[in-house]
Design a protein around this motif. Structure first.
Motif, mmCIF file in Angstrom:
data_model
loop_
_atom_site.group_PDB
_atom_site.id
_atom_site.type_symbol
_atom_site.label_atom_id
_atom_site.label_comp_id
_atom_site.label_asym_id
_atom_site.label_seq_id
_atom_site.Cartn_x
_atom_site.Cartn_y
_atom_site.Cartn_z
ATOM 1 N N GLU A 277 0.837 -1.209 0.000
ATOM 2 C CA GLU A 277 0.000 0.000 0.000
ATOM 3 C C GLU A 277 0.869 1.256 0.000
ATOM 4 O O GLU A 277 0.458 2.303 -0.494
ATOM 5 C CB GLU A 277 -0.909 0.031 1.241
ATOM 6 C CG GLU A 277 -2.018 -0.995 1.247
ATOM 7 C CD GLU A 277 -1.587 -2.315 1.878
ATOM 8 O OE1 GLU A 277 -2.449 -3.145 2.155
ATOM 9 O OE2 GLU A 277 -0.374 -2.518 2.087
ATOM 10 N N PHE A 278 2.088 1.128 0.545
ATOM 11 C CA PHE A 278 2.971 2.291 0.650
ATOM 12 C C PHE A 278 3.718 2.590 -0.651
ATOM 13 O O PHE A 278 4.205 3.706 -0.828
ATOM 14 C CB PHE A 278 3.999 2.076 1.766
ATOM 15 C CG PHE A 278 3.425 2.134 3.150
ATOM 16 C CD1 PHE A 278 2.945 3.322 3.674
ATOM 17 C CD2 PHE A 278 3.351 1.001 3.938
ATOM 18 C CE1 PHE A 278 2.416 3.385 4.951
ATOM 19 C CE2 PHE A 278 2.833 1.046 5.218
ATOM 20 C CZ PHE A 278 2.362 2.239 5.727
ATOM 21 N N TRP A 279 3.850 1.594 -1.536
ATOM 22 C CA TRP A 279 4.733 1.788 -2.691
ATOM 23 C C TRP A 279 4.210 2.858 -3.639
ATOM 24 O O TRP A 279 4.947 3.770 -4.031
ATOM 25 C CB TRP A 279 4.959 0.470 -3.432
ATOM 26 C CG TRP A 279 5.907 0.653 -4.587
ATOM 27 C CD1 TRP A 279 5.626 0.566 -5.917
ATOM 28 C CD2 TRP A 279 7.294 1.014 -4.506
ATOM 29 N NE1 TRP A 279 6.751 0.837 -6.667
ATOM 30 C CE2 TRP A 279 7.793 1.114 -5.825
ATOM 31 C CE3 TRP A 279 8.168 1.253 -3.436
ATOM 32 C CZ2 TRP A 279 9.110 1.443 -6.101
ATOM 33 C CZ3 TRP A 279 9.485 1.583 -3.730
ATOM 34 C CH2 TRP A 279 9.945 1.672 -5.029
ATOM 35 N N ASP A 280 2.916 2.746 -4.034
ATOM 36 C CA ASP A 280 2.345 3.767 -4.918
ATOM 37 C C ASP A 280 2.380 5.142 -4.253
ATOM 38 O O ASP A 280 2.584 6.164 -4.911
ATOM 39 C CB ASP A 280 0.902 3.407 -5.296
ATOM 40 C CG ASP A 280 0.840 2.266 -6.297
ATOM 41 O OD1 ASP A 280 1.886 1.966 -6.908
ATOM 42 O OD2 ASP A 280 -0.241 1.662 -6.453
ATOM 43 N N LEU A 281 2.188 5.140 -2.935
ATOM 44 C CA LEU A 281 2.223 6.391 -2.182
ATOM 45 C C LEU A 281 3.602 7.033 -2.288
ATOM 46 O O LEU A 281 3.728 8.250 -2.489
ATOM 47 C CB LEU A 281 1.867 6.121 -0.719
ATOM 48 C CG LEU A 281 1.443 7.312 0.125
ATOM 49 C CD1 LEU A 281 0.100 7.851 -0.339
ATOM 50 C CD2 LEU A 281 1.355 6.917 1.592
ATOM 51 N N VAL A 282 4.640 6.209 -2.150
ATOM 52 C CA VAL A 282 6.018 6.699 -2.274
ATOM 53 C C VAL A 282 6.238 7.314 -3.646
ATOM 54 O O VAL A 282 6.829 8.400 -3.778
ATOM 55 C CB VAL A 282 7.025 5.550 -2.038
ATOM 56 C CG1 VAL A 282 8.441 5.992 -2.405
ATOM 57 C CG2 VAL A 282 6.986 5.091 -0.592
ATOM 58 N N GLN A 283 5.755 6.624 -4.682
ATOM 59 C CA GLN A 283 5.928 7.128 -6.042
ATOM 60 C C GLN A 283 5.209 8.464 -6.240
ATOM 61 O O GLN A 283 5.746 9.386 -6.857
ATOM 62 C CB GLN A 283 5.397 6.092 -7.059
ATOM 63 C CG GLN A 283 6.098 4.736 -6.996
ATOM 64 C CD GLN A 283 7.607 4.862 -7.092
ATOM 65 O OE1 GLN A 283 8.140 5.407 -8.064
ATOM 66 N NE2 GLN A 283 8.314 4.390 -6.071
ATOM 67 N N ALA A 284 3.995 8.553 -5.715
ATOM 68 C CA ALA A 284 3.226 9.799 -5.851
ATOM 69 C C ALA A 284 3.925 10.948 -5.142
ATOM 70 O O ALA A 284 3.996 12.070 -5.661
ATOM 71 C CB ALA A 284 1.818 9.604 -5.288
ATOM 72 N N VAL A 285 4.462 10.683 -3.953
ATOM 73 C CA VAL A 285 5.174 11.717 -3.187
ATOM 74 C C VAL A 285 6.430 12.147 -3.930
ATOM 75 O O VAL A 285 6.704 13.350 -4.065
ATOM 76 C CB VAL A 285 5.528 11.194 -1.770
ATOM 77 C CG1 VAL A 285 6.475 12.161 -1.064
ATOM 78 C CG2 VAL A 285 4.265 11.018 -0.938
ATOM 79 N N CYS A 286 7.202 11.179 -4.391
ATOM 80 C CA CYS A 286 8.457 11.505 -5.093
ATOM 81 C C CYS A 286 8.204 12.325 -6.354
ATOM 82 O O CYS A 286 8.988 13.220 -6.690
ATOM 83 C CB CYS A 286 9.210 10.219 -5.453
ATOM 84 S SG CYS A 286 9.917 9.364 -4.030
ATOM 85 N N GLN A 287 7.115 12.016 -7.051
ATOM 86 C CA GLN A 287 6.808 12.734 -8.294
ATOM 87 C C GLN A 287 6.081 14.052 -8.054
ATOM 88 O O GLN A 287 5.909 14.842 -8.981
ATOM 89 C CB GLN A 287 5.945 11.839 -9.197
ATOM 90 C CG GLN A 287 6.646 10.580 -9.698
ATOM 91 C CD GLN A 287 5.712 9.654 -10.446
ATOM 92 O OE1 GLN A 287 4.700 10.088 -10.993
ATOM 93 N NE2 GLN A 287 6.043 8.374 -10.489
ATOM 94 N N GLY A 288 5.647 14.266 -6.806
ATOM 95 C CA GLY A 288 4.861 15.468 -6.529
ATOM 96 C C GLY A 288 3.502 15.409 -7.188
ATOM 97 O O GLY A 288 2.875 16.436 -7.463
ATOM 98 N N ASN A 289 3.027 14.173 -7.432
ATOM 99 C CA ASN A 289 1.746 13.983 -8.130
ATOM 100 C C ASN A 289 0.618 13.977 -7.103
ATOM 101 O O ASN A 289 0.241 12.931 -6.561
ATOM 102 C CB ASN A 289 1.768 12.674 -8.920
ATOM 103 C CG ASN A 289 0.582 12.563 -9.869
ATOM 104 O OD1 ASN A 289 -0.493 13.091 -9.603
ATOM 105 N ND2 ASN A 289 0.785 11.875 -10.981
#
Length: 396
Positions: A277-289
């Motif tokens: 559940e955290f992985w997509d969240l990490v990607q969204a945070v890193c991309q500023g999406n």
């Protein structure tokens, strides 16, 4: 089916008590030991039989224990709670009377742990008896504190016989209660007592792991993320590799702390412990999406709420803002960023904000040290530093 007849059971307790074998006695007054599964121990009125075999004060403990087993067999946890409370209170008097010995600490650990468990079950049956959620657990904590005060009050420095060796096990039980009834402020004096104890490093590894897990969680809720990282990392790294369930539990709190501190968790680790559940969240945070971030928060809302980390995870959005604004800065290639440009980027990613709200977001980022600069309200621009305007999150 029978385990052994009750007479033999009582004789074993008698011999063990007389020989100060706390480990054996603890097993035979535990609701989780094998004997507790067998019907011949479900005795509604065991007083006469127990008093034939056991002297005071151990007879009182066993009477309460057998009454408790009978109540549990009837699925009456409200009565079981009363009997187990009586057992713990009777044991507390025994513990206090044992001035120069600590052989009964294993008994204390078992009866206190059982009281917490029974109190949790009683909470489920409290409707119509108590309308105050957490009342049974809160009263159980009071009983546990009685034992804790005796252990903490032992002034002897001899490590072998001091009752202070029992402090951490009790603290961990109290942590479990206070976290369940949401009274984390009561943890503070307990933490202070352990941190100042000369026996701090002599407790068993399993107890230290549990202690650091809860202290790390409390630090996380106090927004002390560096301390949370320290304690939770210790718990995760020292938790036995076969304890997959416990390592996953620790990771649920450690991952958002790591992200808040600027570290990106390893996907393989998240996959191994089933917390993707955290992985997509990490990607969204890193991309500023921010649009993706909001969608993930909505998708996994029930998971984050059930774990009690929703508000902590939601704080990751400030990092997503920071990463988005950094992208705008790199695209415009100027140290004077129009607030309108930041607002446009936010609106493009589904954020309903005006200029004032955009400036508030920027002000928070500056205040937290995630952006080096200031807002020029006259020119409606964010003036960022020419040197390292977006410091690494690990240094903020």
């Amino acid at each position: 089916m029978t385990f052994m007849n009750v007479a033999n059971y009582l004789q074993i307790i008698d011999r063990s008590w007389r020989s100060c074998n706390g480990q054996t006695v603890s097993m035979f007054v535990s609701i989780r030991h094998d004997h507790a599964k067998y019907r011949n121990y479900y005795i509604e009125n065991p007083e006469n039989m127990v008093e034939k075999f056991l002297p005071a004060p151990v007879d009182e403990l066993v009477i309460y224990h057998l009454k408790c087993l009978y109540a549990i067999s009837m699925d009456d946890f409200l009565s079981a709670y009363q009997f187990q409370t009586g057992l713990v209170q009777a044991f507390t008097k025994i513990l206090q009377a044992q001035k120069e010995e600590n052989w009964s600490l294993p008994i204390m650990n078992v009866v206190c742990s059982d009281l917490r468990f029974i109190a949790q079950q009683a909470e489920k049956q409290r409707v119509g008896v108590s309308e105050k959620p957490g009342e049974f657990l809160e009263k159980a904590a009071d009983s546990l504190m009685g034992c804790f005060r005796i252990c903490a009050g032992d002034t002897r420095t001899d490590n072998r016989d001091t009752k202070r060796k029992g402090m951490l096990a009790l603290v961990n039980q109290l942590f479990k209660v206070y976290f369940r009834i949401n009274k984390l402020h009561l943890c503070k004096p307990l933490i202070r007592a352990i941190e100042s104890s000369p026996f701090k490093d002599t407790f068993s590894l399993s107890q230290q792991i549990t202690y650091r897990y809860f202290v790390g969680r409390k630090a996380m809720f106090d927004s002390d993320y560096k301390a949370a990282d320290k304690y939770l990392s210790y718990a995760f790294e020292n938790c036995h590799k076969v304890s997959q369930k416990n390592k996953r539990l620790i990771l649920i709190y450690l991952v958002p702390v790591k992200i808040l501190l600027g570290y990106i968790p390893n996907r393989k680790v998240l996959e191994k412990y089933n917390v993707l559940e955290f992985w997509d969240l990490v990607q969204a945070v890193c991309q500023g999406n921010l649009k993706w971030f909001d969608e993930i928060m909505e998708k996994h809302e029930s998971f984050f709420i059930a774990c009690g980390i929703y508000l902590i995870v939601d704080k990751l959005k400030i990092i997503a803002y920071r990463n988005l604004f950094k992208k705008v800065y790199l695209i415009l290639s100027t140290h004077q960023i129009p607030v309108e440009s930041l607002q446009t980027a936010l609106e493009f990613l589904g954020q309903d904000v005006d200029l004032d709200e955009t400036q508030c977001i920027v002000a928070n980022l500056i205040n937290e040290g995630k952006i080096k600069g200031y807002i020029s309200h006259q020119h409606r621009k964010v003036v960022v530093s020419k040197q390292n305007p977006f410091p690494p999150l690990t240094s903020t």
